[in-house]
Design a protein around this motif. Structure first.
Motif: not given
Length: 237
Positions: A150-154, A169-174, A184-190, A192-197
């Protein structure tokens, strides 16, 4: 070559599907009779190519093309229509080809060969583009999206979590959402971006739900109401 054929007239769909099936390696993964069905089928099947009629009930094939172009990994588009006056507009939405009814074997063969060439170029150029570059102790490591849990913004930080490591990382979540295929990825929450697998299970949490992931820490990801609605759609529950 995974193909979807879209036409509101069943005989026209059948004719085109028959001609396409004469070519080895061409697989018809879905049919649709309108623009809405075309977009839904593309999100579900992730085809390489969509053959689109233009004049259909409701939204036109041109509107469907514009919606498909906004997907993270849009398919190649071929307009298959009885009218030639839309050719310029078709190429304005980057259509790969434009064929007229009634379809001929020779013209369909020409289109299929053109699509094979375009897909070969697209595939060769996308392998490196799929990789996510992260910094680890002064070295650049290339992550395969499939290895991301998963990828998260903290706060101001964005963290990429793999099974056994965390990368700031220096990337934005967007930006990462745009880079990674929505297959394979979707946002369950603004945040977080998760890998469904990489989802192990979904469990109740307070007045909602949370995801339990497959990483070593069994990370738990909150699910918003909108996120749960998307999960139900993806799982057809």
């Amino acid at each position: 070559m995974r193909v979807i054929v879209v036409d509101d007239e069943a005989p026209a769909r059948d004719e085109l599907i028959y001609l396409l099936k004469q070519h080895p390696g061409v697989k018809i993964v879905a049919e649709a009779e309108d623009a809405e069905g075309a977009v839904q089928a593309c999100r579900r099947e992730r085809p390489d190519v969509v053959f689109l009629d233009i004049h259909m009930p409701g939204s036109s094939g041109m509107e469907a093309a514009r919606q498909l172009a906004r997907l993270n990994d849009p398919p190649l588009l071929v307009f298959a229509t009885a009218y030639d006056q839309h050719a310029v507009e078709a190429f304005e939405v980057n259509a790969a080809d434009y064929i007229l009814k009634p379809f001929s074997e020779e013209r369909v063969e020409e289109t299929v060969e053109k699509l094979r060439r375009l897909l070969k170029v697209k595939k060769s150029g996308s392998i490196m583009q799929r990789k996510i570059a992260v910094n680890e102790d002064g070295r650049i490591q290339l992550l395969d999206p499939d290895d991301i849990v998963y990828i998260s913004r903290q706060g101001r930080d964005v963290i990429i979590k793999t099974k056994d490591n965390n990368y700031s990382v220096n990337y934005t979540l967007q930006h990462l959402e745009n880079r990674i295929s929505s297959e394979n990825f979707f946002k369950p929450h603004r945040s977080y971006l998760v890998n469904v697998e990489q989802i192990e299970k979904i469990e109740p949490w307070f007045n909602g739900y949370q995801l339990v992931m497959k990483d070593d820490e069994k990370s738990k990801i909150p699910v918003s109401r909108g996120g749960m609605k998307e999960i139900r759609r993806l799982l057809d529950i």
